[in-house]
Motif scaffolding. Structure first.
Motif, PDB file in Angstrom:
ATOM      1  N   ALA A  65     -52.733  21.870 132.993  1.00 51.80           N
ATOM      2  CA  ALA A  65     -52.507  21.960 134.436  1.00 51.80           C
ATOM      3  C   ALA A  65     -51.500  20.907 134.886  1.00 51.80           C
ATOM      4  O   ALA A  65     -50.576  21.195 135.667  1.00 51.80           O
ATOM      5  CB  ALA A  65     -53.824  21.804 135.184  1.00 51.80           C
ATOM      6  N   GLN A  66     -51.643  19.697 134.392  1.00 53.56           N
ATOM      7  CA  GLN A  66     -50.714  18.628 134.752  1.00 53.56           C
ATOM      8  C   GLN A  66     -49.313  18.913 134.228  1.00 53.56           C
ATOM      9  O   GLN A  66     -48.314  18.651 134.919  1.00 53.56           O
ATOM     10  CB  GLN A  66     -51.229  17.297 134.201  1.00 53.56           C
ATOM     11  N   GLN A  67     -49.230  19.455 133.012  1.00 50.46           N
ATOM     12  CA  GLN A  67     -47.929  19.799 132.439  1.00 50.46           C
ATOM     13  C   GLN A  67     -47.243  20.884 133.252  1.00 50.46           C
ATOM     14  O   GLN A  67     -46.044  20.807 133.531  1.00 50.46           O
ATOM     15  CB  GLN A  67     -48.112  20.256 130.984  1.00 50.46           C
ATOM     16  N   VAL A  68     -48.003  21.918 133.635  1.00 50.23           N
ATOM     17  CA  VAL A  68     -47.433  23.021 134.413  1.00 50.23           C
ATOM     18  C   VAL A  68     -46.916  22.527 135.764  1.00 50.23           C
ATOM     19  O   VAL A  68     -45.892  22.993 136.262  1.00 50.23           O
ATOM     20  CB  VAL A  68     -48.478  24.139 134.600  1.00 50.23           C
ATOM     21  N   GLU A  69     -47.635  21.584 136.352  1.00 47.23           N
ATOM     22  CA  GLU A  69     -47.197  21.026 137.626  1.00 47.23           C
ATOM     23  C   GLU A  69     -45.888  20.257 137.484  1.00 47.23           C
ATOM     24  O   GLU A  69     -45.119  20.146 138.433  1.00 47.23           O
ATOM     25  CB  GLU A  69     -48.297  20.126 138.197  1.00 47.23           C
ATOM     26  N   LYS A  70     -45.624  19.743 136.271  1.00 50.26           N
ATOM     27  CA  LYS A  70     -44.382  19.007 136.022  1.00 50.26           C
ATOM     28  C   LYS A  70     -43.264  19.904 135.510  1.00 50.26           C
ATOM     29  O   LYS A  70     -42.105  19.754 135.905  1.00 50.26           O
ATOM     30  CB  LYS A  70     -44.640  17.889 135.007  1.00 50.26           C
ATOM     31  N   ASP A  71     -43.595  20.835 134.604  1.00 53.22           N
ATOM     32  CA  ASP A  71     -42.575  21.642 133.937  1.00 53.22           C
ATOM     33  C   ASP A  71     -43.150  23.001 133.540  1.00 53.22           C
ATOM     34  O   ASP A  71     -43.806  23.120 132.510  1.00 53.22           O
ATOM     35  CB  ASP A  71     -42.054  20.899 132.702  1.00 53.22           C
ATOM     36  N   GLN A  72     -42.893  24.019 134.357  1.00 52.94           N
ATOM     37  CA  GLN A  72     -43.433  25.351 134.083  1.00 52.94           C
ATOM     38  C   GLN A  72     -42.768  26.023 132.888  1.00 52.94           C
ATOM     39  O   GLN A  72     -43.291  27.016 132.369  1.00 52.94           O
ATOM     40  CB  GLN A  72     -43.285  26.240 135.315  1.00 52.94           C
ATOM     41  N   TYR A 114     -70.274  14.373 115.535  1.00 50.65           N
ATOM     42  CA  TYR A 114     -68.839  14.585 115.658  1.00 50.65           C
ATOM     43  C   TYR A 114     -68.531  15.505 116.835  1.00 50.65           C
ATOM     44  O   TYR A 114     -69.282  16.447 117.112  1.00 50.65           O
ATOM     45  CB  TYR A 114     -68.275  15.188 114.374  1.00 50.65           C
ATOM     46  N   THR A 115     -67.433  15.215 117.506  1.00 45.08           N
ATOM     47  CA  THR A 115     -66.993  16.044 118.630  1.00 45.08           C
ATOM     48  C   THR A 115     -65.527  16.434 118.439  1.00 45.08           C
ATOM     49  O   THR A 115     -64.736  15.644 117.913  1.00 45.08           O
ATOM     50  CB  THR A 115     -67.157  15.292 119.965  1.00 45.08           C
ATOM     51  N   PRO A 116     -65.148  17.636 118.850  1.00 43.64           N
ATOM     52  CA  PRO A 116     -63.772  18.095 118.655  1.00 43.64           C
ATOM     53  C   PRO A 116     -62.799  17.428 119.617  1.00 43.64           C
ATOM     54  O   PRO A 116     -63.156  17.034 120.723  1.00 43.64           O
ATOM     55  CB  PRO A 116     -63.864  19.606 118.920  1.00 43.64           C
ATOM     56  N   VAL A 117     -61.564  17.302 119.150  1.00 40.75           N
ATOM     57  CA  VAL A 117     -60.472  16.775 119.969  1.00 40.75           C
ATOM     58  C   VAL A 117     -59.241  17.634 119.718  1.00 40.75           C
ATOM     59  O   VAL A 117     -58.899  17.914 118.562  1.00 40.75           O
ATOM     60  CB  VAL A 117     -60.156  15.307 119.614  1.00 40.75           C
ATOM     61  N   PHE A 118     -58.590  18.065 120.802  1.00 36.74           N
ATOM     62  CA  PHE A 118     -57.310  18.763 120.691  1.00 36.74           C
ATOM     63  C   PHE A 118     -56.214  17.744 120.999  1.00 36.74           C
ATOM     64  O   PHE A 118     -55.990  17.394 122.153  1.00 36.74           O
ATOM     65  CB  PHE A 118     -57.245  19.943 121.661  1.00 36.74           C
ATOM     66  N   GLU A 119     -55.560  17.272 119.951  1.00 40.08           N
ATOM     67  CA  GLU A 119     -54.545  16.227 120.093  1.00 40.08           C
ATOM     68  C   GLU A 119     -53.176  16.872 120.359  1.00 40.08           C
ATOM     69  O   GLU A 119     -52.578  17.467 119.465  1.00 40.08           O
ATOM     70  CB  GLU A 119     -54.487  15.382 118.821  1.00 40.08           C
ATOM     71  N   VAL A 120     -52.675  16.747 121.568  1.00 39.87           N
ATOM     72  CA  VAL A 120     -51.396  17.360 121.924  1.00 39.87           C
ATOM     73  C   VAL A 120     -50.257  16.545 121.317  1.00 39.87           C
ATOM     74  O   VAL A 120     -50.168  15.332 121.527  1.00 39.87           O
ATOM     75  CB  VAL A 120     -51.224  17.442 123.452  1.00 39.87           C
ATOM     76  N   VAL A 121     -49.392  17.225 120.554  1.00 45.60           N
ATOM     77  CA  VAL A 121     -48.256  16.541 119.933  1.00 45.60           C
ATOM     78  C   VAL A 121     -46.926  16.915 120.577  1.00 45.60           C
ATOM     79  O   VAL A 121     -45.953  16.179 120.456  1.00 45.60           O
ATOM     80  CB  VAL A 121     -48.203  16.822 118.413  1.00 45.60           C
ATOM     81  N   GLU A 122     -46.876  18.058 121.262  1.00 40.00           N
ATOM     82  CA  GLU A 122     -45.669  18.430 121.999  1.00 40.00           C
ATOM     83  C   GLU A 122     -45.966  19.635 122.885  1.00 40.00           C
ATOM     84  O   GLU A 122     -47.023  20.270 122.783  1.00 40.00           O
ATOM     85  CB  GLU A 122     -44.508  18.745 121.058  1.00 40.00           C
ATOM     86  N   TRP A 123     -45.003  19.936 123.766  1.00 37.05           N
ATOM     87  CA  TRP A 123     -45.112  21.067 124.681  1.00 37.05           C
ATOM     88  C   TRP A 123     -43.934  21.994 124.452  1.00 37.05           C
ATOM     89  O   TRP A 123     -42.800  21.533 124.290  1.00 37.05           O
ATOM     90  CB  TRP A 123     -45.113  20.586 126.134  1.00 37.05           C
ATOM     91  N   VAL A 124     -44.206  23.307 124.426  1.00 39.17           N
ATOM     92  CA  VAL A 124     -43.138  24.287 124.204  1.00 39.17           C
ATOM     93  C   VAL A 124     -43.302  25.438 125.192  1.00 39.17           C
ATOM     94  O   VAL A 124     -44.308  25.548 125.896  1.00 39.17           O
ATOM     95  CB  VAL A 124     -43.157  24.833 122.758  1.00 39.17           C
ATOM     96  N   GLY A 125     -42.287  26.316 125.216  1.00 36.77           N
ATOM     97  CA  GLY A 125     -42.336  27.489 126.071  1.00 36.77           C
ATOM     98  C   GLY A 125     -43.170  28.599 125.455  1.00 36.77           C
ATOM     99  O   GLY A 125     -43.545  28.546 124.274  1.00 36.77           O
ATOM    100  N   MET A 126     -43.462  29.636 126.227  1.00 36.29           N
ATOM    101  CA  MET A 126     -44.248  30.765 125.734  1.00 36.29           C
ATOM    102  C   MET A 126     -43.551  31.486 124.591  1.00 36.29           C
ATOM    103  O   MET A 126     -44.193  32.143 123.777  1.00 36.29           O
ATOM    104  CB  MET A 126     -44.528  31.751 126.872  1.00 36.29           C
ATOM    105  N   ASP A 127     -42.234  31.349 124.488  1.00 36.32           N
ATOM    106  CA  ASP A 127     -41.484  31.984 123.407  1.00 36.32           C
ATOM    107  C   ASP A 127     -41.274  31.049 122.226  1.00 36.32           C
ATOM    108  O   ASP A 127     -40.578  31.384 121.268  1.00 36.32           O
ATOM    109  CB  ASP A 127     -40.129  32.478 123.913  1.00 36.32           C
ATOM    110  N   GLY A 128     -41.879  29.875 122.283  1.00 33.03           N
ATOM    111  CA  GLY A 128     -41.748  28.922 121.190  1.00 33.03           C
ATOM    112  C   GLY A 128     -40.569  27.998 121.312  1.00 33.03           C
ATOM    113  O   GLY A 128     -40.376  27.117 120.461  1.00 33.03           O
TER     114      GLY A 128
END
Length: 210
Positions: free
Chosen positions: A146-153, A176-190
């Motif tokens: 949500a924060q990413q979309v608000e900055k860069d759709q 143990y608990t799961p973590v989704f570690e974000v390493v980068e952001w890309v477009g819907m087309d990759g």
């Protein structure tokens, strides 16, 4: 590169509608796929009927339109009923829990993701969870999108590594608990994904869960 991030069967709305919908998950704590992925009790991410371990350094693209919320009723090791819907819609209405439901209706959240590197590249999977730690992981990722979309759709797709955290439980020991570690952001087309996502896996790295 562009084809590997694309999600099959996705009839996607405008990216601009994501932010509000994803933030609704914060107040709560179906997309079909070819495998179920989860974290087992030993802290390993596993998928499929054979409980194949996901590669530690594999990268996964999360479909930002795949977030779901709802409820599930478990019996003795089996699902008795499940009500899930996209986060763009209100939580499903509930009737009485099915007879035999151990805990009645339990809150559940989830998402879909696609492996884009290593030996499992191209695999699409679904992650759903009722645990507090799992729901928190989904919530955290949803708010990040949500924060990413608000900055860069133009780049709403998080590329993540499947990681983990843990805490000490006085009765059950290390949990143990799961973590989704974000390493980068890309477009819907990759567009924008780094070359690392296309690298081949190291030989002999595949393992099976015990």
């Amino acid at each position: 590169m562009s084809n590997i991030v694309k999600f099959s069967g996705a009839n996607l709305p405008a990216v601009s509608s994501l932010s509000t919908a994803l933030r609704t998950i914060a107040n709560d704590v179906s997309v079909s796929s070819s495998a179920i992925i989860k974290m087992d009790r030993t802290g390993h991410w596993v998928f499929g009927a054979d409980q194949t371990e996901a590669e530690d350094d594999a990268r996964w693209a999360v479909n930002p339109f795949s977030f779901v919320h709802g409820f599930i009723a478990w019996g003795d090791g089996e699902v008795l009923a499940e009500k899930l819907g996209p986060v763009t819609e209100p939580l499903p209405e509930l009737e009485a829990a099915p007879p035999g439901a151990k805990k009645g209706w339990e809150p559940q959240t989830g998402l879909s993701l696609k492996c884009i590197s290593g030996g499992d590249a191209g695999l699409e999977a679904r992650f759903t969870t009722t645990s507090v730690g799992g729901r928190r992981a989904v919530q955290t990722l949803a708010v990040a999108i949500a924060q990413q979309v608000e900055k860069d759709q133009s780049k709403p797709v998080p590329i993540v590594r499947l990681s983990k955290d843990h805490y000490a439980h006085k009765s059950y020991g290390r949990i143990y608990t799961p973590v989704f570690e974000v390493v980068e952001w890309v477009g819907m087309d990759g567009e924008g994904a780094t070359e690392e996502a296309d690298e081949a896996p190291a030989a002999g790295r595949r393992r099976r869960s015990a």
